[in-house]
Design an enzyme around this catalytic site. Sequence first.
Site, PDB file in Angstrom:
ATOM      1  N   GLU A   1      -7.954  -7.409   5.403  1.00  0.00           N
ATOM      2  CA  GLU A   1      -7.365  -8.393   5.044  1.00  0.00           C
ATOM      3  C   GLU A   1      -6.529  -8.953   5.840  1.00  0.00           C
ATOM      4  OE1 GLU A   1      -4.938  -5.954   1.828  1.00  0.00           O
ATOM      5  OE2 GLU A   1      -7.129  -5.342   1.076  1.00  0.00           O
TER       6      GLU A   1
ATOM      7  N   TYR B   1       0.897  -1.057   0.079  1.00  0.00           N
ATOM      8  CA  TYR B   1      -0.062   0.001   0.000  1.00  0.00           C
ATOM      9  C   TYR B   1       0.958   1.252  -0.252  1.00  0.00           C
ATOM     10  CZ  TYR B   1      -4.398  -2.572   0.659  1.00  0.00           C
ATOM     11  OH  TYR B   1      -5.499  -3.450   0.585  1.00  0.00           O
TER      12      TYR B   1
END
Length: 401
Positions: free
Chosen positions: A140, A98
Amino acid sequence: MLSAQSEPIVRATLPVVGASLTSITARFYERLFEDRPELLRNLFNRTNQVTGSQREALAGSVAAFATMLVERPDERPDALLSRIAHKHVSLGITADQYTLVGRHLLGAVAEVLGEAVTTEVAAAWDEVYWLMANALIAIEARLYAQAGVENGDVWQRMEITERHQESDDAVSLVLRRTDGRPATPFRPGQYVSVRVGLPDGAHQIRQYSLSTAPGQKTWRITVKRERDAHGRVPDGEVSSWLHAHAEVGDPLEVSLPAGDLVLPDTGSPLFLASAGIGITPMLSMLDHLALTSSTRSVTVVHADRTPRDHVHRHEQADLVDRLNNADLHLWYENDHHHSPAANVFAGRASLDRLTPDSGTTAYLCGPLPFMRAVRGELLAKGIHPSAIHYEVFGPDLWLSK
């Protein structure tokens, strides 16, 4: 929730950022692949990059998330986040990625919008990105923990034990673990990723629904060979490879199951609508209902070009017959001379003859025009929007339309 200083900035700049999002996401992918070319070869779908569908889906998800932050600050778009998180888990995405994405996405915003991106604007949109990213990272992490694996450790080698040609363009593959243990449990409606090595050395990944009930020693996926009718992009890279090369006895690299289009545990009436290869998650649901001797009311709708194109046609009919309170309705768009049969119609699918109960939970899977049409008819018949769920094969473009 956005901070007090960022909220008015995001609200004021959302129109201009939103209007430029497709350009921003196009530049984002250019920057990302210039920096890390292996990601295009080994993680991202190259065909979706050619067609632009991936950047359109990314733009839609960012716009939807930012809009909710300013218009409904006390809510979180859980459906959007869950769908993205499940797809990421099926690919083995990890938290550190990310940071890379954020750097290039925000860099693309600055490049496309130029002087309009002041220090304050950049900081506000950086906050939007990390609110979304951190929410996804948390979801997640929970999914990885529930699966009992380290973050990103989703890949396993399985063996093809059966191969069946279901239609001219669809083949089913039965998979088992190489250690002889039962296949990993999953929920009816979920999918797995398949990763294959291609002749140019790239490793491309695609998702395929598990098309039988859970709780068995094997899994089954049904792969439609993707063809591009307009010649803009090559035929599907992974589906074509599997059709040409996947044989009984071959190993296949497969992910753990993922996906949030799953049957609820309630006893509400069900409406399962599919078109084409969208039948596959519905087969898993029907198989599960049949194996558990469900007494739920189930209405099954399927649309296809012709009976010849209708994969698992006889299996679907058998599963419906095994249920005490289920009926099947079929439409064949290009088969105007079909043999007369109950609940088999020519043309496009229509719900005119159906009256679903107001408490029905609906699941849709197939091409976007089909799902939009069926959803519209269900809404007109009084089904609540929150009770209508869908699965998109490929980038989720629903949000960008």
